[in-house]
Design an enzyme around this catalytic site. Structure first.
Site, mmCIF file in Angstrom:
data_model
loop_
_atom_site.group_PDB
_atom_site.id
_atom_site.type_symbol
_atom_site.label_atom_id
_atom_site.label_comp_id
_atom_site.label_asym_id
_atom_site.label_seq_id
_atom_site.Cartn_x
_atom_site.Cartn_y
_atom_site.Cartn_z
ATOM 1 N N GLU A 83 47.451 49.004 38.728
ATOM 2 C CA GLU A 83 47.918 47.851 39.509
ATOM 3 C C GLU A 83 48.510 46.804 38.566
ATOM 4 O O GLU A 83 48.608 45.643 38.903
ATOM 5 C CB GLU A 83 46.817 47.288 40.402
ATOM 6 C CG GLU A 83 45.484 47.077 39.776
ATOM 7 C CD GLU A 83 44.399 46.719 40.787
ATOM 8 O OE1 GLU A 83 44.596 45.765 41.548
ATOM 9 O OE2 GLU A 83 43.366 47.391 40.801
ATOM 10 N N CYS A 120 42.351 49.125 43.011
ATOM 11 C CA CYS A 120 41.488 49.879 42.087
ATOM 12 C C CYS A 120 41.172 51.292 42.570
ATOM 13 O O CYS A 120 40.701 52.119 41.785
ATOM 14 C CB CYS A 120 40.177 49.137 41.856
ATOM 15 S SG CYS A 120 40.423 47.426 41.389
ATOM 16 N N HIS A 244 32.739 51.576 42.128
ATOM 17 C CA HIS A 244 33.745 50.703 41.520
ATOM 18 C C HIS A 244 33.010 49.441 41.050
ATOM 19 O O HIS A 244 32.256 48.837 41.817
ATOM 20 C CB HIS A 244 34.829 50.344 42.537
ATOM 21 C CG HIS A 244 35.699 49.217 42.053
ATOM 22 N ND1 HIS A 244 36.407 49.286 40.876
ATOM 23 C CD2 HIS A 244 35.937 47.973 42.557
ATOM 24 C CE1 HIS A 244 37.058 48.156 40.687
ATOM 25 N NE2 HIS A 244 36.784 47.342 41.676
HETATM 26 N N1 CAA Z 1 21.797 32.277 35.780
HETATM 27 C C1 CAA Z 1 21.745 33.429 36.505
HETATM 28 N N2 CAA Z 1 22.626 33.688 37.522
HETATM 29 C C2 CAA Z 1 23.572 32.773 37.790
HETATM 30 C C3 CAA Z 1 23.666 31.560 37.077
HETATM 31 C C4 CAA Z 1 22.731 31.339 36.020
HETATM 32 N N3 CAA Z 1 22.751 30.222 35.297
HETATM 33 N N4 CAA Z 1 24.708 30.862 37.578
HETATM 34 C C5 CAA Z 1 25.247 31.594 38.575
HETATM 35 N N5 CAA Z 1 24.557 32.747 38.703
HETATM 36 C C6 CAA Z 1 24.814 33.856 39.630
HETATM 37 C C7 CAA Z 1 25.131 33.402 41.050
HETATM 38 O O1 CAA Z 1 23.962 33.162 41.812
HETATM 39 C C8 CAA Z 1 25.928 34.597 41.542
HETATM 40 O O2 CAA Z 1 25.040 35.649 41.867
HETATM 41 P P1 CAA Z 1 24.905 36.151 43.404
HETATM 42 O O3 CAA Z 1 26.295 36.461 43.867
HETATM 43 O O4 CAA Z 1 24.029 37.335 43.306
HETATM 44 O O5 CAA Z 1 24.324 34.991 44.129
HETATM 45 C C9 CAA Z 1 26.684 35.064 40.290
HETATM 46 O O6 CAA Z 1 25.994 34.489 39.184
HETATM 47 C C10 CAA Z 1 28.132 34.591 40.221
HETATM 48 O O7 CAA Z 1 28.141 33.198 40.383
HETATM 49 P P2 CAA Z 1 29.195 32.514 41.356
HETATM 50 O O8 CAA Z 1 29.230 33.240 42.667
HETATM 51 O O9 CAA Z 1 28.950 31.074 41.365
HETATM 52 O O10 CAA Z 1 30.510 32.846 40.519
HETATM 53 P P3 CAA Z 1 31.982 32.406 40.798
HETATM 54 O O11 CAA Z 1 32.136 31.835 42.148
HETATM 55 O O12 CAA Z 1 32.443 31.610 39.635
HETATM 56 O O13 CAA Z 1 32.740 33.804 40.721
HETATM 57 C C11 CAA Z 1 33.583 35.695 41.935
HETATM 58 C C12 CAA Z 1 32.332 34.990 41.414
HETATM 59 C C13 CAA Z 1 34.140 34.886 43.111
HETATM 60 C C14 CAA Z 1 33.212 37.101 42.391
HETATM 61 C C15 CAA Z 1 34.645 35.750 40.817
HETATM 62 O O14 CAA Z 1 34.121 36.399 39.683
HETATM 63 C C16 CAA Z 1 35.929 36.420 41.226
HETATM 64 O O15 CAA Z 1 36.769 35.851 41.922
HETATM 65 N N6 CAA Z 1 36.156 37.677 40.741
HETATM 66 C C17 CAA Z 1 37.369 38.430 41.004
HETATM 67 C C18 CAA Z 1 37.333 39.140 42.332
HETATM 68 C C19 CAA Z 1 36.335 40.272 42.321
HETATM 69 O O16 CAA Z 1 36.025 40.869 41.310
HETATM 70 N N7 CAA Z 1 35.811 40.601 43.509
HETATM 71 C C20 CAA Z 1 34.904 41.723 43.650
HETATM 72 C C21 CAA Z 1 35.181 42.493 44.917
HETATM 73 S S1 CAA Z 1 36.913 42.935 44.992
HETATM 74 C C22 CAA Z 1 37.077 44.279 43.964
HETATM 75 O O17 CAA Z 1 36.107 44.881 43.584
HETATM 76 C C23 CAA Z 1 38.451 44.669 43.534
HETATM 77 C C24 CAA Z 1 38.646 44.244 42.122
HETATM 78 O O18 CAA Z 1 38.382 45.012 41.213
HETATM 79 C C25 CAA Z 1 39.166 42.907 41.846
#
Ligand code: CAA
Length: 445
Positions: A83, A120, A244
């Site tokens: 991709e 993916c 994945h």
């Molecule tokens: N200690 C331990 N854990 C902590 C923490 C700390 N100090 N601070 C935060 N966390 C945890 C949170 O609780 C959360 O865990 P849970 O989801 O189990 O509750 C985790 O860390 C992540 O924290 P946030 O949700 O606050 O993180 P974020 O909002 O900054 O980012 C995300 C998360 C939105 C998934 C981001 O990484 C993102 O946009 N990623 C790209 C999209 C993606 O990968 N999506 C996955 C599905 S799509 C897919 O699979 C296709 C692909 O390849 C892209």
């Protein structure tokens, strides 16, 4: 019936590394444990300025061909899933074949080449294409090289920036395979979704939180669909479930929901009932909201049980070891999860021969696919031949300044010229532009 599957596999990681808790977290003002415990990542692999999807794919394929003693004449098909493509017409597989022809006597003029796109999941779709081509008897005794290659980078400041990665997986698909045989049964969950896309741009537009929900919903559909053709899935019948893995925290969620689903109406559910009750049944609730609330409570309780935690530690956690050190490889990600699990088994003296893997692939936009794989007798020799640990250890550990400098060099819209951080050795490298805007490559001895 002839068995068809993955005969051999090789990986190629980007030559740079970004330390997430040590280098990234302090710059973001975040607790390092958000990355290590929350997302489950220690580091991202990153491409040096002379690397791209072609070099990584060609390097993985070259290693594969050398190790298996393959010549171009043994290969009837080269498919690349990505991709991160840079051309809307000329497929990456032609560039890869061009690279390989620099180092082999023969050529690939006889080989059918293509490029697969569905986020993916395209790597698994290419695997299916190769499988179908062989099962249809059109391969004339030849095998297929399937390459999943991506520079999975996000715009600076995007929440996905923490989950970046870059690397390629090359697989040789053939009759009587040495690694795993693929099941003819497959299950799908597919819907028109707007969770993650790249409308003619290299860095994606992402609705991160929604993408997580879409992943889980499509994966559940795929599992249900798989059961309609393959019968009920039981946890005791599966050695590992490579999913994945955009980041390990995502798989933690998928593993829990998957376990709840496959233990429903089994003796395991009954045995757990004394501790956490039986799973809620929809018909017992007045509203859908009440049912979902009860399901959430049950799932939270399930996560804390010893039985679930032991299953997760044995069946899911071993699939995440490489991912923790490299981040998201998009199309290659589910395929490094498979390698990770098998490597774990080898290192722990477990004989996997004849055991079943349940493979959960996913692509945004969105589609999930589930199929089963049976581990072949020579799996241990194949996994032992990999040099994944050496590759990961050899990466150059970037400072924050290095990272800022090199990041945008991999955005096709921007013309950023950056000195390389590493010295290429015995690998294909990007070598500048041709007169029609094509990319040029050369092999460095
Ligand atoms: N200690 C331990 N854990 C902590 C923490 C700390 N100090 N601070 C935060 N966390 C945890 C949170 O609780 C959360 O865990 P849970 O989801 O189990 O509750 C985790 O860390 C992540 O924290 P946030 O949700 O606050 O993180 P974020 O909002 O900054 O980012 C995300 C998360 C939105 C998934 C981001 O990484 C993102 O946009 N990623 C790209 C999209 C993606 O990968 N999506 C996955 C599905 S799509 C897919 O699979 C296709 C692909 O390849 C892209």
């Amino acid at each position: 019936m002839t068995t068809v599957g993955i005969d051999a596999v090789e990986i190629w990681t980007g030559n740079l590394k970004l330390d997430l808790p040590g280098t990234f977290a302090p710059q973001k003002g975040e607790d390092p444990e958000k990355y290590t415990k929350g997302l489950g990542l220690n580091a991202s692999s990153f491409p040096d300025s002379y690397e791209d999807i072609v070099t990584m794919g060609a390097n993985a394929a070259h290693r594969l061909m050398e190790r298996k003693g393959l010549e171009p004449d043994d290969v009837g098909r080269i498919d690349v899933a990505t991709e991160s493509a840079f051309d809307n017409s000329k497929p990456v597989s032609t560039y890869v074949a061009g690279c390989l022809e620099q180092v082999y006597e023969g050529d690939f003029h006889h080989a059918n080449k293509g490029e697969r796109k569905f986020a993916c999941i395209a790597g698994t779709q290419s695997l299916d294409d190769a499988y179908n081509w062989i099962r249809a008897g059109r391969n004339r005794g030849r095998g297929a090289i399937v390459i999943a290659t991506d520079t999975a980078l996000y715009a600076r400041g995007d929440a996905g920036e923490a989950t970046q990665g870059a690397g390629a997986v090359a697989m040789y698909i053939a009759e009587d395979p040495d690694l795993v045989e693929l099941s003819p049964e497959q299950g799908y969950g597919s819907a028109d979704e707007t969770d993650f896309l790249k409308p003619n741009q290299q860095f994606p537009s992402v609705d991160g939180k929604r993408s997580v929900q879409v992943y889980l919903a499509r994966m559940r559909e795929a599992l249900q669909d798989f059961e309609t053709v393959a019968g009920d899935v039981h946890p005791d019948d599966i050695a590992f479930i490579p999913f994945h893995t955009p980041f390990p925290g995502m798989v933690r969620k998928a593993g829990l929901l998957g376990y709840r689903y496959i233990t429903r109406d089994t003796a395991i559910e009954e045995e757990l009932a004394a501790e956490i009750g039986r799973q809620p049944r929809e018909e017992a609730f007045d509203t859908e909201d009440d049912y979902h609330e009860a399901l959430r409570e049950y799932t939270d309780a399930l996560k804390e049980t010893d039985r679930y935690q032991q299953w997760y530690a044995e069946t899911i956690d071993p699939t995440l070891t490489i991912s923790r050190e490299v981040g998201n490889w998009y199309t290659g990600s589910v395929h490094i999860a498979r390698i990770s699990a098998m490597k774990h088994a080898l290192e722990n003296g477990r004989d996997l021969t004849g055991e079943t893997l349940l493979v959960g692939s996913y692509g945004s936009g969105a589609q999930a696919e589930i199929h089963a794989e049976t581990v072949c007798e020579c799996w241990d020799e194949e996994i032992e031949a990999l040099n994944a640990d050496e590759q990961l250890a050899a990466r150059y550990d970037m400072s924050w300044e290095d990272y800022e400098e090199v990041h945008d060099a991999h955005n096709h819209e921007m013309d950023v010229d950056v000195e390389e951080f590493t010295t290429p050795e015995e690998e294909f490298v990007f070598d500048g532009w041709g007169r029609m805007g094509e990319r040029k490559y050369r092999y460095v001895e």
